[in-house]
Scaffold this motif. Structure first.
Motif, PDB file in Angstrom:
ATOM      1  N   ARG A 273       5.150 -14.044  18.841  1.00  0.00           N
ATOM      2  CA  ARG A 273       5.173 -12.635  19.235  1.00  0.00           C
ATOM      3  C   ARG A 273       4.344 -12.368  20.494  1.00  0.00           C
ATOM      4  NH1 ARG A 273       5.756 -11.502  13.657  1.00  0.00           N
ATOM      5  NH2 ARG A 273       3.519 -11.538  13.293  1.00  0.00           N
TER       6      ARG A 273
ATOM      7  N   GLU B 255       5.960 -12.510  24.861  1.00  0.00           N
ATOM      8  CA  GLU B 255       6.398 -11.479  25.797  1.00  0.00           C
ATOM      9  C   GLU B 255       5.202 -10.925  26.580  1.00  0.00           C
ATOM     10  OE1 GLU B 255       9.199 -10.904  26.771  1.00  0.00           O
ATOM     11  OE2 GLU B 255       9.211  -8.911  27.682  1.00  0.00           O
ATOM     12  N   GLU B 256       4.110 -10.673  25.875  1.00  0.00           N
ATOM     13  CA  GLU B 256       2.917 -10.195  26.575  1.00  0.00           C
ATOM     14  C   GLU B 256       2.428 -11.255  27.569  1.00  0.00           C
ATOM     15  OE1 GLU B 256      -0.391  -8.830  24.209  1.00  0.00           O
ATOM     16  OE2 GLU B 256      -1.567  -8.369  25.991  1.00  0.00           O
TER      17      GLU B 256
ATOM     18  N   ARG C 101       4.231 -13.455  29.130  1.00  0.00           N
ATOM     19  CA  ARG C 101       5.134 -13.464  30.281  1.00  0.00           C
ATOM     20  C   ARG C 101       4.807 -12.295  31.209  1.00  0.00           C
ATOM     21  NH1 ARG C 101       9.786 -11.494  32.338  1.00  0.00           N
ATOM     22  NH2 ARG C 101       9.901  -9.833  30.799  1.00  0.00           N
TER      23      ARG C 101
ATOM     24  N   ASP D 176      13.142  -5.453  35.835  1.00  0.00           N
ATOM     25  CA  ASP D 176      12.984  -5.250  34.393  1.00  0.00           C
ATOM     26  C   ASP D 176      13.023  -3.764  34.061  1.00  0.00           C
ATOM     27  OD1 ASP D 176      12.134  -8.073  33.708  1.00  0.00           O
ATOM     28  OD2 ASP D 176      10.562  -7.538  35.138  1.00  0.00           O
TER      29      ASP D 176
ATOM     30  N   TRP E  50       5.673  -1.937  27.584  1.00  0.00           N
ATOM     31  CA  TRP E  50       5.322  -2.586  26.306  1.00  0.00           C
ATOM     32  C   TRP E  50       6.307  -2.258  25.203  1.00  0.00           C
ATOM     33  CZ3 TRP E  50       2.634  -6.420  27.483  1.00  0.00           C
ATOM     34  CH2 TRP E  50       1.467  -6.365  28.241  1.00  0.00           C
TER      35      TRP E  50
ATOM     36  N   THR F 154       7.885  -4.824  22.684  1.00  0.00           N
ATOM     37  CA  THR F 154       7.028  -5.994  22.472  1.00  0.00           C
ATOM     38  C   THR F 154       6.127  -5.704  21.272  1.00  0.00           C
ATOM     39  OG1 THR F 154       5.149  -5.302  23.812  1.00  0.00           O
ATOM     40  CG2 THR F 154       6.965  -6.347  24.965  1.00  0.00           C
TER      41      THR F 154
ATOM     42  N   GLN G 242       6.146 -21.495  24.028  1.00  0.00           N
ATOM     43  CA  GLN G 242       7.193 -20.782  23.311  1.00  0.00           C
ATOM     44  C   GLN G 242       8.346 -21.718  22.944  1.00  0.00           C
ATOM     45  OE1 GLN G 242       9.300 -17.814  25.566  1.00  0.00           O
ATOM     46  NE2 GLN G 242       9.784 -16.606  23.747  1.00  0.00           N
TER      47      GLN G 242
END
Ligand code: GDP
Ligand code: ZN
Length: 456
Positions: free
Chosen positions: A211, A214-215, A217, A303, A376, A379, A395
Motif C-alpha cells: 500500500r 503509490e506514496e 512513487r 496525472d 492522495w 491512495t 513492489q
C-alpha cells in the motif's frame, strides 16, 4: 573486503568553496602518505594518525605543491564503506579538485564507479539494499516529505519490517519442514493451524507494504499536473503563482505561451511537475502547431489536470469544447480572476473546484489543499510523520511474494501435501530476501548503483 582502493571527487562539478576527494580501501592511508605533506614540525603522516582525526597540510604532485588542504583520517570499521577512508577537502574549483584526484590516482587508487562507495558499504554489511537505495533517494529528494521518507528508509525503517517478515516466514518454513518427514495423518491439526496463522500475518504485512508503493512513487517521482484552459484565462499566471516566481511569460495577448513549460513546485511536500500548455486548440502557424502537439502529449501524460477558467467572462464555445475533452480526467476546476465581478456559469458537475485570483494570490492555500487531496485520493491513508515507502523494485518483488503466499495459504486450506506448501513458502521467503539484498546478483547491483552519482 575489496582488494583495490577507489577514489573520486565527491562534491558536484563546478566551482564552489570546497571540493572533497574521497578515498576508500586497503591502501587509502598509504596513498594519503604519498600525496600529503602535513604542516608543522610535530605533524604525523596519515598512516600514523589516530582514527577520525583531521590534519592540515599540502597535497603534492610530481614534486609540486597543488593545494592547501584538510585531510580526514577514518580507519575501518567505523566509516561509510567500513574500509579505511581518507577525505581530502581542497579549494573548490574543478581544476584543483581534478589535480588532487590525479595525484591520488597516480599513487595507486582507481577511479570509483558511480555509487561504488555505497556499493562497498552494502557489500561490507553496513547497509542492506533498501538502505543503499535510500541513499540515492535522499540525494534526489526534492521536498521535505520525500527527504524524511528517504531518511526513515536509510535508518532502517523499511529493513526492520522486511527482516521481521522474512524471519516469520522462515520460522513457518522451519515448522513446516519439520513435519515433512512424518506421514500426513500424524501431523497435529494445530500445527497446520499455527502455520496458517503465521502465513496470514505475513500476507497482511506484505499487503501493508504494497500500500505504500503509490506514496513512494509520488514522493520519488512527483506527479505531473498539466495546466489547461483556453487562452488568456490565467494559466501562466497560475504556474507563476504556484512556483512563487516569474517563470512563464504572462501576457494580455492570447497564445503567448508557445511551448510547454515545466517546473517542479513543492505542494505540501509533494513534488509536482507543473506543465503550462500552449492552449490545446486548433490551427495557428508552424511553431504554434508544434507547441500544440507538445501540449497534447503533456496533457495525455499528466496525472492531474488543473483546468482553468476565467470567471469574469461568460462561458465560451471553446470552454465548452475543452470541458468535454477533459471531463473524464482527474481534474481540478480552477475559477480564476476572483478579484473581478463574476460572469461565469459553469455546467453542473461534482468535480472539485476552487476560486482563486492569480493577481491577488487569494485562494492559493485552498488551491493547494484541493491539489493535495486530489493527489492522495485513491491512495492509502498516510501517517502524520512520513514513513519509508517501497519503490518500484520492491513492489514488483512483493507482488511475487504475495502470490506465493496466497498459493501457500490456498494449499494449506485445501489440505494439500505440505511439501507443496513449502515450495510456495520458500519462494515468498526468497523474494523478501531479494528486496533487502540477501540474494542480490551482480547485475541487480549494477542496475541499482549505476543510478548513483560518482563519489557516493
Ligand atoms: P494564459 O494565456 O491562460 O496563460 O493567461 P495569462 O496567465 O497569460 O494571463 C492572461 C491575462 O489575464 C494577463 O493579462 C493576466 O495579467 C491576467 N490575469 C491572470 N490572472 C488574473 C487574475 O486573477 N485577475 C485578473 N484581474 N487578471 C488576471
Ligand atoms: Zn500562458
Amino acid at each position: 573486503m575489496s582488494e583495490d582502493t577507489i577514489a573520486a571527487i565527491a562534491t558536484p562539478p563546478g566551482e564552489g568553496g570546497l571540493a572533497v576527494i574521497r578515498i576508500s580501501g586497503p591502501h587509502a592511508l598509504a596513498i594519503a602518505d604519498r600525496v600529503f605533506q602535513p604542516a608543522g614540525s610535530r605533524a604525523r603522516k596519515p598512516s600514523e594518525a589516530p582514527t577520525h582525526t583531521l590534519h592540515y597540510g599540502f597535497v603534492h604532485r610530481g614534486g609540486r605543491r597543488i593545494d592547501e588542504v584538510l585531510l580526514a583520517v577514518m580507519r575501518r570499521p567505523r566509516t561509510y564503506t567500513r574500509e579505511d577512508v581518507v577525505e581530502i577537502s581542497c579549494h573548490g574549483g574543478l581544476l584543483v579538485a581534478r589535480l588532487v584526484l590525479q595525484a591520488v590516482l597516480e599513487q595507486g587508487a582507481r577511479l570509483a564507479q558511480p555509487g561504488e562507495f555505497t556499493r562497498r558499504a552494502f557489500l561490507n554489511g553496513r547497509l542492506d539494499l533498501t538502505q543503499a537505495e535510500a541513499v540515492a533517494d535522499l540525494i534526489a529528494a526534492r521536498t521535505e516529505r520525500a527527504l524524511a521518507a528517504a531518511r526513515e528508509q536509510l535508518e532502517g525503517g523499511l529493513s526492520r519490517k522486511l527482516h521481521r517478515l522474512r524471519d516469520d516466514l522462515m520460522l513457518a518454513l522451519a515448522h513446516l519442514e519439520a513435519q515433512l518427514d512424518f506421514p500426513e495423518e500424524d501431523i497435529a491439526p494445530d500445527t497446520r493451524e499455527g502455520i496458517l496463522q503465521r502465513l496470514q500475518a505475513g500476507l497482511q504485512l506484505v499487503e501493508e507494504l504494497l500500500r505504500s508503493a503509490e506514496e513512494g512513487r509520488i514522493l520519488r517521482q512527483g506527479i505531473r499536473a498539466a495546466i489547461v484552459g483556453r487562452p488568456n484565462v490565467g494559466k501562466s499566471s497560475l504556474l507563476n503563482l504556484l512556483l512563487g516566481q516569474d517563470r512563464a511569460i504572462v501576457s494580455p495577448r492570447p497564445g503567448t505561451t508557445r511551448d510547454t513549460i515545466e517546473e517542479t513546485a513543492n505542494i505540501r511536500g509533494i513534488p509536482v511537475v507543473l506543465v503550462d500548455t500552449a492552449g490545446v486548440r486548433e490551427a495557428g502557424d508552424e511553431i504554434e502547431q508544434e507547441g500544440i502537439r507538445r501540449s497534447h502529449r503533456a496533457v495525455e501524460t499528466a496525472d492531474l489536470l488543473l483546468h482553468v477558467f476565467d470567471r469574469s467572462e461568460p462561458w465560451t464555445p471553446e470552454d465548452q469544447q475543452l470541458w468535454e475533452w477533459f471531463r473524464h480526467r482527474k481534474r481540478l476546476l480552477v475559477l480564476n480572476k476572483a478579484d473581478l465581478p463574476c460572469r461565469l456559469v459553469l455546467p453542473p458537475s461534482d468535480e472539485p473546484r476552487v476560486e482563486i485570483s492569480c493577481r491577488t494570490g487569494e485562494g492559493l492555500e485552498r488551491l493547494k489543499t484541493c491539489m493535495e487531496n486530489l493527489i492522495w485520493s485513491g491512495t492509502a491513508p498516510r501517517a502524520e510523520a512520513p514513513e519509508a515507502c517501497i519503490n518500484a523494485r520492491h513492489q514488483a518483488i512483493l507482488l511475487r511474494a504475495r502470490t506465493a503466499l496466497e498459493h501457500a495459504l490456498g494449499a494449506l486450506h485445501d489440505q494439500l501435501p505440505l511439501d507443496l506448501v513449502a515450495v510456495d513458502l520458500r519462494a515468498a521467503t526468497d523474494a523478501v530476501g531479494e528486496i533487502v539484498g540477501q540474494t542480490a546478483t551482480e547485475d541487480l547491483l549494477d542496475i541499482i548503483f549505476s543510478r548513483f552519482c560518482i563519489g557516493k
